[in-house]
Design an enzyme around this catalytic site. Structure first.
Site, mmCIF file in Angstrom:
data_model
loop_
_atom_site.group_PDB
_atom_site.id
_atom_site.type_symbol
_atom_site.label_atom_id
_atom_site.label_comp_id
_atom_site.label_asym_id
_atom_site.label_seq_id
_atom_site.Cartn_x
_atom_site.Cartn_y
_atom_site.Cartn_z
ATOM 1 N N GLU A 1 -3.906 -6.914 15.332
ATOM 2 C CA GLU A 1 -3.435 -5.590 14.898
ATOM 3 C C GLU A 1 -4.577 -4.578 15.075
ATOM 4 O O GLU A 1 -4.342 -3.403 15.311
ATOM 5 C CB GLU A 1 -2.960 -5.639 13.432
ATOM 6 C CG GLU A 1 -2.023 -4.496 13.075
ATOM 7 C CD GLU A 1 -1.271 -4.709 11.766
ATOM 8 O OE1 GLU A 1 -0.153 -5.246 11.786
ATOM 9 O OE2 GLU A 1 -1.801 -4.313 10.712
ATOM 10 N N GLU B 1 10.596 -4.789 4.251
ATOM 11 C CA GLU B 1 10.636 -6.194 3.830
ATOM 12 C C GLU B 1 10.301 -6.322 2.351
ATOM 13 O O GLU B 1 11.013 -6.977 1.579
ATOM 14 C CB GLU B 1 9.628 -7.034 4.634
ATOM 15 C CG GLU B 1 9.981 -7.244 6.083
ATOM 16 C CD GLU B 1 9.421 -6.150 6.987
ATOM 17 O OE1 GLU B 1 9.115 -5.041 6.491
ATOM 18 O OE2 GLU B 1 9.312 -6.400 8.208
ATOM 19 N N GLY C 1 -4.601 -2.357 5.506
ATOM 20 C CA GLY C 1 -3.858 -3.510 4.982
ATOM 21 C C GLY C 1 -4.524 -4.844 5.302
ATOM 22 O O GLY C 1 -4.708 -5.696 4.441
ATOM 23 N N ARG C 2 -4.925 -5.014 6.561
ATOM 24 C CA ARG C 2 -5.477 -6.320 6.977
ATOM 25 C C ARG C 2 -6.900 -6.543 6.483
ATOM 26 O O ARG C 2 -7.482 -7.602 6.699
ATOM 27 C CB ARG C 2 -5.377 -6.458 8.502
ATOM 28 C CG ARG C 2 -5.953 -5.291 9.280
ATOM 29 C CD ARG C 2 -5.480 -5.316 10.727
ATOM 30 N NE ARG C 2 -5.924 -4.148 11.481
ATOM 31 C CZ ARG C 2 -5.288 -2.989 11.515
ATOM 32 N NH1 ARG C 2 -4.193 -2.803 10.814
ATOM 33 N NH2 ARG C 2 -5.741 -1.990 12.261
ATOM 34 N N HIS D 1 -3.660 -33.775 18.281
ATOM 35 C CA HIS D 1 -2.426 -34.482 18.627
ATOM 36 C C HIS D 1 -1.318 -33.502 18.962
ATOM 37 O O HIS D 1 -0.137 -33.846 18.929
ATOM 38 C CB HIS D 1 -2.015 -35.386 17.467
ATOM 39 C CG HIS D 1 -3.081 -36.397 17.142
ATOM 40 N ND1 HIS D 1 -3.155 -37.607 17.754
ATOM 41 C CD2 HIS D 1 -4.142 -36.325 16.306
ATOM 42 C CE1 HIS D 1 -4.203 -38.269 17.294
ATOM 43 N NE2 HIS D 1 -4.830 -37.509 16.417
ATOM 44 N N LYS E 1 0.845 -1.199 0.000
ATOM 45 C CA LYS E 1 0.000 0.000 0.000
ATOM 46 C C LYS E 1 0.882 1.251 0.000
ATOM 47 O O LYS E 1 0.681 2.170 -0.777
ATOM 48 C CB LYS E 1 -0.891 -0.048 1.246
ATOM 49 C CG LYS E 1 -1.900 1.027 1.348
ATOM 50 C CD LYS E 1 -2.796 0.769 2.556
ATOM 51 C CE LYS E 1 -3.508 2.039 2.953
ATOM 52 N NZ LYS E 1 -4.274 1.871 4.195
ATOM 53 N N LYS F 1 9.922 -0.968 13.891
ATOM 54 C CA LYS F 1 10.466 -0.595 12.577
ATOM 55 C C LYS F 1 11.545 0.472 12.739
ATOM 56 O O LYS F 1 12.619 0.386 12.165
ATOM 57 C CB LYS F 1 9.353 -0.020 11.688
ATOM 58 C CG LYS F 1 8.374 -1.024 11.141
ATOM 59 C CD LYS F 1 7.461 -0.312 10.139
ATOM 60 C CE LYS F 1 6.189 -1.086 9.880
ATOM 61 N NZ LYS F 1 5.206 -0.329 9.106
HETATM 62 O O1 F6P Z 1 2.525 -4.328 9.910
HETATM 63 C C1 F6P Z 1 2.162 -3.028 9.671
HETATM 64 C C2 F6P Z 1 1.572 -2.843 8.320
HETATM 65 O O2 F6P Z 1 1.326 -1.489 8.150
HETATM 66 C C3 F6P Z 1 0.275 -3.646 8.134
HETATM 67 O O3 F6P Z 1 -0.844 -3.043 8.646
HETATM 68 C C4 F6P Z 1 0.273 -3.807 6.657
HETATM 69 O O4 F6P Z 1 -0.621 -4.788 6.271
HETATM 70 C C5 F6P Z 1 1.717 -4.126 6.390
HETATM 71 O O5 F6P Z 1 2.423 -3.307 7.286
HETATM 72 C C6 F6P Z 1 2.196 -3.943 4.982
HETATM 73 O O6 F6P Z 1 2.121 -2.609 4.579
HETATM 74 P P1 F6P Z 1 2.266 -2.200 3.064
HETATM 75 O O7 F6P Z 1 1.152 -2.816 2.295
HETATM 76 O O8 F6P Z 1 2.214 -0.707 3.053
HETATM 77 O O9 F6P Z 1 3.597 -2.698 2.553
#
Ligand code: F6P
Length: 524
Positions: free
Chosen positions: A355, A215, A269-270, A386, A209, A513
């Site tokens: 979250e 990452e 995002g979620r 199990h 987003k 972060k």
């Molecule tokens: O973990 C924090 C967060 O902002 C989430 O809410 C989101 O889903 C994720 O990082 C990834 O963010 P982006 O889509 O901006 O890379």
């Protein structure tokens, strides 16, 4: 207008619930079943092909009455209206919360700042459909003119967990495209994923987003470097597409403008798998199935908006969760789907719920003096029987469970499915009924173990009275999965409203972060 600020513990219904809890806390569910022979029917809710049986909970009609009063005193109805109609209920980020608009099947407009968002939503869906059809049919080709065999989704959090869970859950409906997911910044994982891929026939979908997530950008750059070992910068436009709100950064990466799928700041995002973040879902399953997923979610939205609270699945699930969390003081909830397909449901729900509702400051900015977000965990049945179920059956903690089962199996193997579902029902039964000393005694006698009774009896007793919901669905389809996910989204929303917190920001992930960046500077 934003959501009302009401400390739930100051309401009349909360006080009633506290008093009621004192009366009910020692009552065994077995006696509730003995008193009411129709308890199962009386505590069953229906939606489409979903049946939610809440009879194996430590509740009476009175409990539900007070819980619904709590929802009313928290002005839940008003909050639901605001949630669906584009009010900026995500106040800390000054945003509307409109993932429901992404699956809206009505022709009504949905306004944000006076502007209808539906035309843009529909345009994006059309773009997803067209692109999917071109990739699946082979019309859209890689840089050397070959058709695609593989898709790699590069994203993390909401840009990974939703698409990954849906693709895995609905793999029965998949087409020929192999779908891979890269999320962790662990370079070994990226290397493992790309080592068997052919850059010519792999489509990379970068989902972020913000397009600033460490990452995702690190993984995307690593993959780009690997890609450029056999291709040129100009070839990026054929094999890379992106889903983002950050047009400028995506263009800088080298992605062609027409291969950028937009999203909006009013989609968290979620909650974003219904947007172009779900592009990998559409590619893997075909647009028709993606559309069915949206339709299933929309039907749950309609149910949630229009059904009285006592018959409303997300509302009742949320209220039960509050009942255990805030009155029985439980810490966690387990979700156990009796299908291997839904193995990734728990990690998805962890982000969705934890979250959203892992907050300790209320909507006034004050520190909260009551419990909020639960710890969510789980895995697939029968594997968990199990693994961790010993603790749930006989441990010292009370852990409410959602069991999710399907009446039909997808491949129709009757023998397996009967055994699977027998276990599904047996777990709920064992947890609620338990096994008394007398029953253990009799069993051991019948088995000819009289000499060991004195030694082993206490270890073989099950107290029971352990609560669970059983959610029985006809069949795992894109539509039913859409409804299931939306049900949990709305459950999360209801909890946040009643706990008087902001469920749609996530400042709690920022500090880690920031510090990671500082450590990176220090060590480089
Ligand atoms: O973990 C924090 C967060 O902002 C989430 O809410 C989101 O889903 C994720 O990082 C990834 O963010 P982006 O889509 O901006 O890379």
């Amino acid at each position: 207008m934003a959501l009302k600020n009401i400390n739930p513990t100051t309401t009349n219904s909360w006080k009633n619930l506290e008093n009621h809890f004192e009366q009910i806390k020692e009552i065994h569910m077995k006696s509730l079943f003995q008193k009411d022979h129709n308890r199962k029917e009386n505590f069953t809710l229906n939606f489409d092909d979903f049946t939610l049986d809440i009879s194996k909970n430590r509740i009476t009609e009175e409990t539900l009455k007070y819980l619904i009063e709590l929802a009313n005193e928290s002005e839940l109805k008003d909050a639901i209206g605001k949630y669906f109609s584009g009010n900026k209920i995500n106040e800390t980020e000054n945003r509307a919360v409109l993932h429901t608009a992404l699956r809206n099947q009505n022709n009504n407009s949905v306004l944000v700042d006076g502007e209808d968002v539906m035309p843009e939503v529909k345009q994006t869906l059309q773009k997803i459909e067209k692109f999917t059809d071109r990739v699946v049919s082979g019309a859209f080709k890689g840089y050397t003119g070959k058709t695609f065999t593989d898709v790699v989704n590069i994203g993390i959090g909401g840009s990974d967990l939703g698409p990954r869970m849906v693709v895995e859950s609905l793999q029965f409906y998949k087409n020929h495209l192999n779908t891979h997911f890269v999320s962790n910044i662990d370079g070994d994982h990226v290397s493992e994923v790309i080592k068997s891929l052919n850059p010519e026939t792999t489509l990379f979908v970068i989902v972020s987003k913000t397009f600033t997530t460490q990452e995702t950008l690190t993984n995307a750059e690593t993959i780009k470097k690997w890609f450029l070992q056999s291709a040129t910068e100009n070839d990026i436009q054929y094999n890379f597409v992106a889903v983002s709100t950050n047009l400028e950064k995506v263009l800088d990466f080298g992605i062609a403008k027409e291969n950028i799928f937009t999203m909006w700041d009013w989609v968290g995002g979620r909650y974003s798998l219904w947007s172009a973040v779900g592009l990998s879902i559409s590619l893997a399953l075909g647009y028709k199935n993606f559309d069915a997923l949206l339709k299933g979610a929309f039907e749950m939205d309609e149910h949630f908006k229009g059904t009285d609270f006592d018959k409303n699945l997300p509302v009742v699930l949320a209220l039960l969760s509050i009942w255990y969390n805030n009155f029985f003081h439980t810490d966690s909830e387990v979700v156990i789907p009796y299908t291997q397909y839904l193995e990734k449901l728990a990690p998805f729900l962890q982000q969705l719920s934890m979250e959203s509702n892992g907050k300790s400051v209320d909507r006034n900015g004050n520190k909260i003096n009551y419990q909020t977000g639960n710890i969510i965990w789980g895995n697939s049945g029968t594997n968990v029987q199990h693994a961790f179920m010993q603790l749930v059956h006989q441990g010292t903690k009370l852990i409410p469970i959602d069991f999710i089962g399907f009446e039909e199996s997808l491949y129709g193997n009757k023998d397996h499915h009967e055994k699977l579902m027998a276990n599904f029902y047996a777990q709920a039964e064992a947890l609620y009924a338990g096994k008394t000393e007398e029953e253990v005694h009799l069993d051991m006698k019948v088995q000819g173990n009289i000499d060991k009774i004195n030694q082993l009896l206490p270890f073989k007793v099950f107290e029971g009275n352990r609560p669970s919901n059983t959610i029985l669905i006809e069949k795992l389809t894109p539509k039913s999965l859409g409804s299931l996910i939306a049900m949990y989204e709305h459950k999360t929303f209801v909890q946040g409203v009643i706990w008087n917190i902001y469920s749609f920001d996530q400042f709690g992930v920022e500090l880690g972060k920031e510090l990671a960046n500082k450590f990176l500077v220090k060590n480089s």
